[in-house]
Design an enzyme around this catalytic site. Sequence first.
Site, PDB file in Angstrom:
ATOM      1  N   HIS A 172       0.881  -1.096  -0.274  1.00 49.49           N
ATOM      2  CA  HIS A 172      -0.057   0.319   0.008  1.00 49.49           C
ATOM      3  C   HIS A 172       0.971   1.342   0.011  1.00 49.49           C
ATOM      4  CE1 HIS A 172      -1.955   3.688   2.419  1.00 49.49           C
ATOM      5  NE2 HIS A 172      -2.213   3.421   1.821  1.00 49.49           N
ATOM      6  N   TYR A 175       0.219   9.128  -1.722  1.00 46.92           N
ATOM      7  CA  TYR A 175       1.065  10.142  -1.638  1.00 46.92           C
ATOM      8  C   TYR A 175       0.180  11.784  -1.822  1.00 46.92           C
ATOM      9  CZ  TYR A 175       4.746   7.845  -0.259  1.00 46.92           C
ATOM     10  OH  TYR A 175       6.499   6.883   0.496  1.00 46.92           O
ATOM     11  N   ARG A 176      -0.082  12.432  -1.188  1.00 51.18           N
ATOM     12  CA  ARG A 176      -0.784  13.516  -1.574  1.00 51.18           C
ATOM     13  C   ARG A 176      -0.966  15.030  -0.798  1.00 51.18           C
ATOM     14  NH1 ARG A 176      -1.496   9.997   2.353  1.00 51.18           N
ATOM     15  NH2 ARG A 176      -2.012  10.752   4.945  1.00 51.18           N
ATOM     16  N   GLY A 324     -21.387  12.811  -1.883  1.00 46.43           N
ATOM     17  CA  GLY A 324     -20.865  11.668  -3.395  1.00 46.43           C
ATOM     18  C   GLY A 324     -20.170  11.478  -3.441  1.00 46.43           C
ATOM     19  N   ALA A 325     -19.293  10.694  -2.514  1.00 45.66           N
ATOM     20  CA  ALA A 325     -17.945   9.969  -2.802  1.00 45.66           C
ATOM     21  C   ALA A 325     -18.334   9.090  -3.478  1.00 45.66           C
ATOM     22  CB  ALA A 325     -18.090   9.663  -0.882  1.00 45.66           C
ATOM     23  N   GLU A 328     -16.574   3.534  -5.529  1.00 47.15           N
ATOM     24  CA  GLU A 328     -15.604   2.133  -6.500  1.00 47.15           C
ATOM     25  C   GLU A 328     -14.118   2.786  -5.807  1.00 47.15           C
ATOM     26  OE1 GLU A 328     -16.423  -0.484  -7.430  1.00 47.15           O
ATOM     27  OE2 GLU A 328     -18.491  -0.461  -6.095  1.00 47.15           O
ATOM     28  N   SER A 329     -14.068   3.708  -6.062  1.00 50.35           N
ATOM     29  CA  SER A 329     -12.153   4.787  -6.138  1.00 50.35           C
ATOM     30  C   SER A 329     -11.671   4.011  -4.582  1.00 50.35           C
ATOM     31  CB  SER A 329     -12.055   5.846  -6.566  1.00 50.35           C
ATOM     32  OG  SER A 329     -12.616   5.712  -7.605  1.00 50.35           O
TER      33      SER A 329
END
Length: 366
Positions: A172, A175-176, A324-325, A328-329
């Site tokens: 896993h 990075y953000r 509204g997320a 699936e992602s």
Amino acid sequence: MFAKFSFTVRACGVAGCVAGAAAAVAGWTSAEQNNHVMLASSAYMAQQITPNISLDSSAGDMRHRMEGLILRTQKDLCDALSKIDGKEFRVDRWLRPNEGGGGISCVLQDGKVFEKAGVNISVVKGVLPPEAVKQMRARGHSALKEGESLPFFACGVSSVIHPRNPFVPTLHFNYRYFEVISDNQRIWWFGGGTDLTPYYLDETDAKHFHSTLEKACRPHNPSFYQRFKKTCDNYFVIKFRGERRGVGGIFFDDMDQPSADACYQFVDSCAKSVIPSYIPIVKRHYRDPYTDRHRQWQLLRRGRYVEFNLVYDRGTKFGFNTPGARIESILMSLPLEARWEYMHEPEPNSPEGKMMAVLKNPRDWI
């Protein structure tokens, strides 16, 4: 997991249709559209989310620099995984037409080597609900106004790789980069990390993995690896079981010092370390023989992976709390199969028991 920044979205099934729609909105000619799509498809897994701009890594707006970084990271890893597996990724490019931005979700499922591998990016903006602001204030962002909805920008890359062979670990990383506007002030930070979840302990693999991460951290600050390893060990804990999720790695959040450029350079080094930290381990073990006993243990440990992600993972919870997320992602991180067995306890001196000893008491690997 992210792209744990996959907030309010509309799923789009065909990347070419989405690219054409975005280009039309931007006012491009047909020739410009075709040229841009060809450039994007060769450099990235799909057309970049922010249209008609340069994503130069050395200059410009940090939003654009980070978009370039995450797109390159996604492309490089998907290419490396497909080369080993022989199967191509399904690529879904999606947009958020009302709020802005979108993402690219790449998933390889039911492959020869990888049972499920997801590599997602998202580049989104919109308004954070008060619940999300509350979570951020709890982490130390006291400058954010409590009880209000605040404008935000977020981009990130996130990946979870579940292999078929029980002797290949799960990987896993994410990075953000995040910006929030509060009282006309731009508050920004970086975060991320890479961690390894083996089913059977191979000390050579663990040492290689951690040594590669330490090498990525060292030029930026000699203390980073040890600091972020400890943070990782303390974050990926299934508290109600008293177990770590795996053998750790590095994890950091809310990084805003010494400068945006220095933070970006560090994140870039970490992202570039993903392939050399993991791919050699995959190549060493994906042909290893295994039995049904090994497979059943793998499924039990994957159950623990699910428990952590749904109960404790900050990014997953943040996504669920955002209206509204794109579910699936967010749930891309979950394995195809997992198992729960009542009161299962491995024998202390068995390979499974030795793995459990490390999960209960983290070790130093370098």
